[in-house]
Write a protein that holds these residues in place. Sequence first.
Motif, short mmCIF file in Angstrom:
data_model
loop_
_atom_site.label_atom_id
_atom_site.label_comp_id
_atom_site.label_asym_id
_atom_site.label_seq_id
_atom_site.Cartn_x
_atom_site.Cartn_y
_atom_site.Cartn_z
N ARG A 42 3.36 -2.44 3.12
CA ARG A 42 1.97 -1.76 2.88
C ARG A 42 0.92 -2.50 2.59
NH1 ARG A 42 4.61 3.25 -0.70
NH2 ARG A 42 5.72 4.51 1.06
N HIS A 43 0.94 -3.84 2.44
CA HIS A 43 -0.09 -4.64 1.92
C HIS A 43 -1.08 -4.80 3.37
CE1 HIS A 43 2.85 -7.32 3.70
NE2 HIS A 43 1.83 -8.09 3.92
N LEU A 44 -0.40 -4.63 4.35
CA LEU A 44 -1.30 -4.61 5.67
C LEU A 44 -2.25 -3.48 5.91
CD1 LEU A 44 1.83 -5.22 8.01
CD2 LEU A 44 0.19 -7.08 7.18
N ASP A 94 -3.83 -2.50 3.34
CA ASP A 94 -4.94 -2.53 1.95
C ASP A 94 -6.34 -2.49 2.32
OD1 ASP A 94 -2.79 -2.69 0.29
OD2 ASP A 94 -2.80 -4.62 -0.21
N SER A 95 -6.40 -2.97 3.82
CA SER A 95 -7.92 -3.26 4.02
C SER A 95 -8.37 -2.16 5.04
CB SER A 95 -8.14 -4.45 4.92
OG SER A 95 -7.27 -4.66 6.00
N ARG A 100 -10.33 -6.62 7.04
CA ARG A 100 -11.23 -6.70 6.13
C ARG A 100 -12.35 -7.71 6.45
NH1 ARG A 100 -11.87 -3.72 2.00
NH2 ARG A 100 -9.75 -3.32 1.55
N GLU A 122 7.46 -3.00 1.32
CA GLU A 122 6.99 -4.28 1.69
C GLU A 122 6.36 -4.70 2.82
OE1 GLU A 122 11.27 -3.19 3.62
OE2 GLU A 122 9.93 -2.46 1.91
N LEU A 168 4.30 0.41 8.09
CA LEU A 168 3.60 0.77 7.07
C LEU A 168 4.45 1.86 5.95
CD1 LEU A 168 0.21 1.03 8.19
CD2 LEU A 168 1.09 -0.80 7.08
N HIS A 172 0.76 5.28 3.86
CA HIS A 172 -0.16 4.68 2.76
C HIS A 172 -1.49 4.41 3.16
CE1 HIS A 172 -0.29 2.80 -1.30
NE2 HIS A 172 -0.95 1.81 -0.89
#
Length: 509
Positions: free
Chosen positions: A300-302, A304-305, A270, A298, A294, A147
Amino acid sequence: MSMSRGLQNCTPRPAQLLDSDVFRRQGHQVIDFIAEYYSRISDYPVHPYVLPGFLSRRLPEAAPSQPEQPDPLSAALNDVRDLILPGITHWQSPRHFAHFPASSSTIGALGEALAAGINVVPFTWAASPAATELEVVVMDWLGKALHLPKSMLFEGGGGGTLLGTSCEAILCVLVAARDSKLAEVGDGRIGDLVVYCYDQTHFAFHKAARVAGLRKDNCRVIPARREDMYALPPAALQAAMQADVEAGLIPLLLCSSMGTTPTTAVDPIRELCAVASPHGVWVHVDAAYAGSALICPEFRHLADSVDAVDSLSMNPHKWLLANNDCCALWLKQPSALVAALGTDDDVILKDAATAAATDDGVPVVDYKDWQISLTRRFRALKVWLVLRCYGTDGLRDAVRAHVRMAAAFEDMVTSDARFEVVATRLFALVCFRLRPPTAATSRCEADDLNKRLHAAVNATREGPYMSSAVVGGAYVLRCAVGSTLTEERHVRDAWKVVQDHATLILAMY
């Protein structure tokens, strides 16, 4: 006797060195040996009980002049079994909890064998076109599975490569950042370049900075705090960069972390990028261990930045069953790397690159310009096989199984009032320690108790092998779940060993 006849009599024919029938027989021998090793790996203590020089005293002082008869490979494999295996740390043992995993799989091992057997040297496209193009495909496959933002993929204008280790990746991006910055400010200001990390950053970063020619005292190490979950605090970074700018220095690169070695802390990427951006600082994310996670939705939010950073590296050999060695590096602007590490002045290599030019405008990747060395391995074949044969779902299952077992170990620790979990568990690492037995127990005494516990656990022949770290000034034990062979029973057995030794140590306190 003529000279040619003499050479014929004493020189082995090439066919004898790469004979398919001999290779088939010897290949079966080696595969059978490895399979037997895995079936018996639990018979070995994870960490050997040997002293320096133990092996050299048992081996001849010089290499043999002739092969051992009647079967030199069998003789050598017997020595591997009898002399070498008892003296290694068994990283694939189901009781190895000391370090982040060097994950192994049958496909990963066979991929290594396949690449070694084909044995190409894909330093340019022309040197082995399919090897280069497979790596381009694999890096986009893997980037999508993790991702990562499209801007880091070849299809989005970025790109990636497979190196040996994170140390190489960090050095490569540091050199690229250095040369990009010096092109702006002038080569004479290399002594003013400053890089940033924190006390949880892997020591490979400090080594890379020295190799890249940066001044040792121009590496800013920012302390991490427990209240920040041992992540790099943006406010402290901002203060450090501002102070350097006011002193006439030049901020160059920030090495942030996604899964630090001591505790697997994850930086607020970020926010750190927002601090670094006004100073034109290159931001690299070292995700050597946790980057593999990743692949699971669960986690993958890591990522996002990650769209805000310049580069990211992670190791498929740590947690994605790719076997050593294999580090994946992605960059938004590979041209900066090529500008720093390109070697187009070499006539032979330049001719090879020129021969690779196409009429349809498809860009040619010469991976020699993406790394420190020229020679490189066909790692893409191994990763491609792992992705083909296990699929992304299979890799997710492997990661999730280890996370579940680590969560179970964490529950065992928290259910025993004598222990505490020192850092929040994010992945499959649990950092824990014995609590001070009394209110009068000093920090030094508490650390000593935990050092004794750690030594006792690792000295247990049938027990687990764990590592330690100093976190927030306290000595802690690290239980990293990640061996392919580890099952829940091994985790339960490991905790039982820890508890039993804790009982003995506290009884003597």
